[in-house]
Design a protein around this motif. Sequence first.
Motif, PDB file in Angstrom:
ATOM      1  N   GLU A   1       0.150   4.078 -11.909  1.00 34.12           N
ATOM      2  CA  GLU A   1      -1.287   3.815 -11.769  1.00 34.12           C
ATOM      3  C   GLU A   1      -1.585   3.164 -10.424  1.00 34.12           C
ATOM      4  OE1 GLU A   1      -2.841   3.280 -16.360  1.00 34.12           O
ATOM      5  OE2 GLU A   1      -2.006   1.524 -15.356  1.00 34.12           O
ATOM      6  N   SER A   2      -0.712   2.276  -9.993  1.00 34.34           N
ATOM      7  CA  SER A   2      -0.888   1.646  -8.680  1.00 34.34           C
ATOM      8  C   SER A   2      -0.763   2.669  -7.560  1.00 34.34           C
ATOM      9  CB  SER A   2       0.140   0.535  -8.472  1.00 34.34           C
ATOM     10  OG  SER A   2      -0.087  -0.520  -9.367  1.00 34.34           O
ATOM     11  N   SER A   3       0.152   3.617  -7.717  1.00 39.24           N
ATOM     12  CA  SER A   3       0.326   4.661  -6.718  1.00 39.24           C
ATOM     13  C   SER A   3      -0.932   5.511  -6.597  1.00 39.24           C
ATOM     14  CB  SER A   3       1.533   5.538  -7.063  1.00 39.24           C
ATOM     15  OG  SER A   3       1.707   6.551  -6.089  1.00 39.24           O
TER      16      SER A   3
ATOM     17  N   GLU B   1       2.538   1.267 -14.998  1.00 37.92           N
ATOM     18  CA  GLU B   1       1.946   0.315 -14.054  1.00 37.92           C
ATOM     19  C   GLU B   1       2.158   0.764 -12.604  1.00 37.92           C
ATOM     20  OE1 GLU B   1       2.593  -4.283 -12.590  1.00 37.92           O
ATOM     21  OE2 GLU B   1       3.199  -3.758 -14.620  1.00 37.92           O
TER      22      GLU B   1
ATOM     23  N   THR C   1       0.815  -1.216   0.000  1.00 36.82           N
ATOM     24  CA  THR C   1       0.000   0.000   0.000  1.00 36.82           C
ATOM     25  C   THR C   1       0.849   1.267   0.000  1.00 36.82           C
ATOM     26  OG1 THR C   1      -0.148   0.103   2.414  1.00 36.82           O
ATOM     27  CG2 THR C   1      -1.829  -1.193   1.271  1.00 36.82           C
TER      28      THR C   1
ATOM     29  N   ASP D   1       2.240   4.046  -1.386  1.00 38.16           N
ATOM     30  CA  ASP D   1       2.109   4.800  -2.638  1.00 38.16           C
ATOM     31  C   ASP D   1       3.383   5.558  -2.994  1.00 38.16           C
ATOM     32  OD1 ASP D   1       1.281   7.979  -1.821  1.00 38.16           O
ATOM     33  OD2 ASP D   1       0.927   6.453  -0.292  1.00 38.16           O
TER      34      ASP D   1
ATOM     35  N   LYS E   1      -3.692   3.934  -4.702  1.00 37.17           N
ATOM     36  CA  LYS E   1      -3.490   3.943  -3.245  1.00 37.17           C
ATOM     37  C   LYS E   1      -3.682   5.331  -2.642  1.00 37.17           C
ATOM     38  CE  LYS E   1      -1.928  -0.314  -3.506  1.00 37.17           C
ATOM     39  NZ  LYS E   1      -2.918  -1.221  -3.963  1.00 37.17           N
TER      40      LYS E   1
ATOM     41  N   LEU F   1       5.742   3.138  -4.737  1.00 45.45           N
ATOM     42  CA  LEU F   1       5.205   2.893  -6.085  1.00 45.45           C
ATOM     43  C   LEU F   1       5.515   4.074  -6.996  1.00 45.45           C
ATOM     44  CD1 LEU F   1       1.804   1.358  -4.980  1.00 45.45           C
ATOM     45  CD2 LEU F   1       3.524   0.172  -6.364  1.00 45.45           C
TER      46      LEU F   1
END
Length: 121
Positions: A53-55, A50, A27, A29, A58, A32
């Motif tokens: 976008e994940s950051s 990728e 988790t 961020d 979160k 990431l």
Amino acid sequence: MGINRKRVGELDQAIGHYTNAIKIDPTNDICLYNAGLCYNIKSDYVNGIEMLESSIAKNKGNIYVYLALGDALERQKEIKRAIMIYRELMGLGVTVHGLKEKLQYLENLHEENFKREYHES
């Protein structure tokens, strides 16, 4: 002009550290985001996108992630997605110098590309 080997090695090492941190805390961020930046610097936009976008998934409050993601999408010629990211950023109610102009430029570019594709088919 590309980045030198020493810098690439340092970026790979940094990515390794961020990847390990993400394994410990998926988790996180900030890790990431930083991994995404490292990938972008290496021109590895697929992995950069990728991570960024994940950051955002979160933590939607880090404006710098949106800017890095928009830039990576532009470099991948994913203009429509970049426009969506920049619009999302504007929706946060923050002021980013030059963002309105960049968005207008990309919207015009997208429209021109759409017209060109439409006439070619």
